[in-house]
Design an enzyme around this catalytic site. Structure first.
Site, PDB file in Angstrom:
ATOM      1  N   GLY A  46     -25.602  43.940  24.045  1.00  0.00           N
ATOM      2  CA  GLY A  46     -25.811  44.325  22.650  1.00  0.00           C
ATOM      3  C   GLY A  46     -24.723  43.652  21.846  1.00  0.00           C
ATOM      4  N   GLU A  47     -24.010  44.422  21.084  1.00  0.00           N
ATOM      5  CA  GLU A  47     -22.885  43.880  20.309  1.00  0.00           C
ATOM      6  C   GLU A  47     -21.643  44.676  20.718  1.00  0.00           C
ATOM      7  OE1 GLU A  47     -22.590  41.281  18.297  1.00  0.00           O
ATOM      8  OE2 GLU A  47     -20.476  41.864  18.149  1.00  0.00           O
ATOM      9  N   SER A  48     -20.688  43.966  21.339  1.00  0.00           N
ATOM     10  CA  SER A  48     -19.581  44.703  21.963  1.00  0.00           C
ATOM     11  C   SER A  48     -18.749  45.508  20.963  1.00  0.00           C
ATOM     12  CB  SER A  48     -18.699  43.753  22.765  1.00  0.00           C
ATOM     13  OG  SER A  48     -18.245  42.695  21.976  1.00  0.00           O
ATOM     14  N   CYS A  78     -23.182  41.511  29.848  1.00  0.00           N
ATOM     15  CA  CYS A  78     -22.968  40.819  28.576  1.00  0.00           C
ATOM     16  C   CYS A  78     -21.973  41.584  27.689  1.00  0.00           C
ATOM     17  CB  CYS A  78     -24.309  40.561  27.893  1.00  0.00           C
ATOM     18  SG  CYS A  78     -24.214  39.185  26.749  1.00  0.00           S
ATOM     19  N   ARG A 105     -15.558  35.706  24.202  1.00  0.00           N
ATOM     20  CA  ARG A 105     -16.894  36.019  23.672  1.00  0.00           C
ATOM     21  C   ARG A 105     -17.598  34.741  23.238  1.00  0.00           C
ATOM     22  NH1 ARG A 105     -16.223  40.367  19.104  1.00  0.00           N
ATOM     23  NH2 ARG A 105     -18.499  40.326  19.239  1.00  0.00           N
ATOM     24  N   ILE A 133     -27.570  35.374  26.417  1.00  0.00           N
ATOM     25  CA  ILE A 133     -27.787  35.530  24.976  1.00  0.00           C
ATOM     26  C   ILE A 133     -26.423  35.678  24.298  1.00  0.00           C
ATOM     27  CG2 ILE A 133     -28.905  36.895  23.164  1.00  0.00           C
ATOM     28  CD1 ILE A 133     -30.856  37.917  25.374  1.00  0.00           C
ATOM     29  N   ARG A 134     -26.004  34.664  23.589  1.00  0.00           N
ATOM     30  CA  ARG A 134     -24.657  34.648  22.989  1.00  0.00           C
ATOM     31  C   ARG A 134     -23.650  35.249  23.976  1.00  0.00           C
ATOM     32  NH1 ARG A 134     -23.523  37.353  18.658  1.00  0.00           N
ATOM     33  NH2 ARG A 134     -25.094  38.931  19.009  1.00  0.00           N
ATOM     34  N   HIS A 169     -27.990  38.652  31.257  1.00  0.00           N
ATOM     35  CA  HIS A 169     -28.799  39.878  31.189  1.00  0.00           C
ATOM     36  C   HIS A 169     -29.719  39.959  32.401  1.00  0.00           C
ATOM     37  CE1 HIS A 169     -28.165  41.276  26.940  1.00  0.00           C
ATOM     38  NE2 HIS A 169     -27.697  40.042  26.838  1.00  0.00           N
ATOM     39  N   GLU A 171     -31.475  42.307  33.331  1.00  0.00           N
ATOM     40  CA  GLU A 171     -32.584  43.246  33.106  1.00  0.00           C
ATOM     41  C   GLU A 171     -33.752  42.565  32.403  1.00  0.00           C
ATOM     42  OE1 GLU A 171     -30.016  42.840  31.297  1.00  0.00           O
ATOM     43  OE2 GLU A 171     -30.366  43.367  29.201  1.00  0.00           O
TER      44      GLU A 171
HETATM   45  N1  GLN Z   1     -22.044  38.160  21.743  1.00  0.00           N
HETATM   46  C1  GLN Z   1     -22.141  39.566  21.970  1.00  0.00           C
HETATM   47  C2  GLN Z   1     -20.785  40.244  21.822  1.00  0.00           C
HETATM   48  O1  GLN Z   1     -19.798  39.605  21.695  1.00  0.00           O
HETATM   49  C3  GLN Z   1     -22.700  39.872  23.331  1.00  0.00           C
HETATM   50  C4  GLN Z   1     -24.132  39.428  23.393  1.00  0.00           C
HETATM   51  C5  GLN Z   1     -24.985  40.205  24.334  1.00  0.00           C
HETATM   52  O2  GLN Z   1     -24.650  41.287  24.807  1.00  0.00           O
HETATM   53  N2  GLN Z   1     -26.151  39.669  24.553  1.00  0.00           N
HETATM   54  O3  GLN Z   1     -20.741  41.438  21.833  1.00  0.00           O
END
Ligand code: GLN
Length: 191
Positions: A46-48, A78, A105, A133-134, A169, A171
């Protein structure tokens, strides 16, 4: 066996499905009181920064540290990997800091922000379809950290005792082998 997925933000439903495929009972965790009944937990992607804030807001911070102190396995994927890391390059923001790794990151460049690749993951698969993903990567780990996978000279999966982390990921494909591995870890650490 009950395995939770921290359900504050991010890829929760997909992990739930995978845990069930791997043969355990899955629980979406929204309140700290739920932790007691669990034998392992996944911190999803997600977004850390957002997940970290929500961990604090909903009083999960000390509860998850205690969960780890009881040697109950935790799997960070992630953003979850970032939250587990002792050190995040360039920030001092408050996060769980459980695993002896230093992470960066958004490591894989703009045009490749999201991509898929077949990876060798030690002890798990010779060709695991990994979705990035990023994604972050692990810059380094202490001696007690076992590197499980490397992509473009960057560590993307590692284990330290009861802690497991992937930059990708696991999952988001239909291959439950990473989740199988985690469930096996949970069994090893069972009381
Ligand atoms: N770039 C996101 C972060 O720094 C992580 C991306 C992800 O969990 N897919 O939180």
């Amino acid at each position: 066996m009950k395995v939770g997925v921290l359900a504050l933000q991010g890829a929760v439903a997909e992990h739930i499905k995978m845990i069930e495929l791997a043969g355990a009972e899955a629980v979406a965790v929204k309140r700290v009181e739920q932790l007691d009944a669990l034998e392992g937990i996944i911190v999803p992607g997600g977004e850390s920064t957002t997940i970290s804030k929500l961990i604090n807001k909903y009083d999960f911070f000390n509860a998850l540290i205690q969960f780890s102190n009881q040697k109950k396995p935790i799997f960070g994927t992630c953003a979850g990997l970032i939250i587990l890391a002792k050190e995040i390059n360039g920030t001092t923001e408050n996060h769980l800091a459980l695993m002896d790794i230093k992470v960066e990151r958004n490591s894989f460049g703009r045009q490749k922000e999201s991509f898929e690749v077949d990876l060798e993951v030690k002890g798990i698969s010779d060709h695991f379809r990994a979705v990035f993903i990023r994604a972050p990567h692990i810059i380094e780990g202490k001696k007690n950290v076992e590197v499980l996978s490397v992509h473009e000279d960057k560590i993307v999966a590692a284990r330290q005792g009861h802690l497991l982390a992937t930059a990708f990921h696991p999952e988001l494909t239909d291959d439950p082998s990473m989740h199988h591995y985690f469930i096996k870890m949970v069994k090893e650490y069972r009381g």
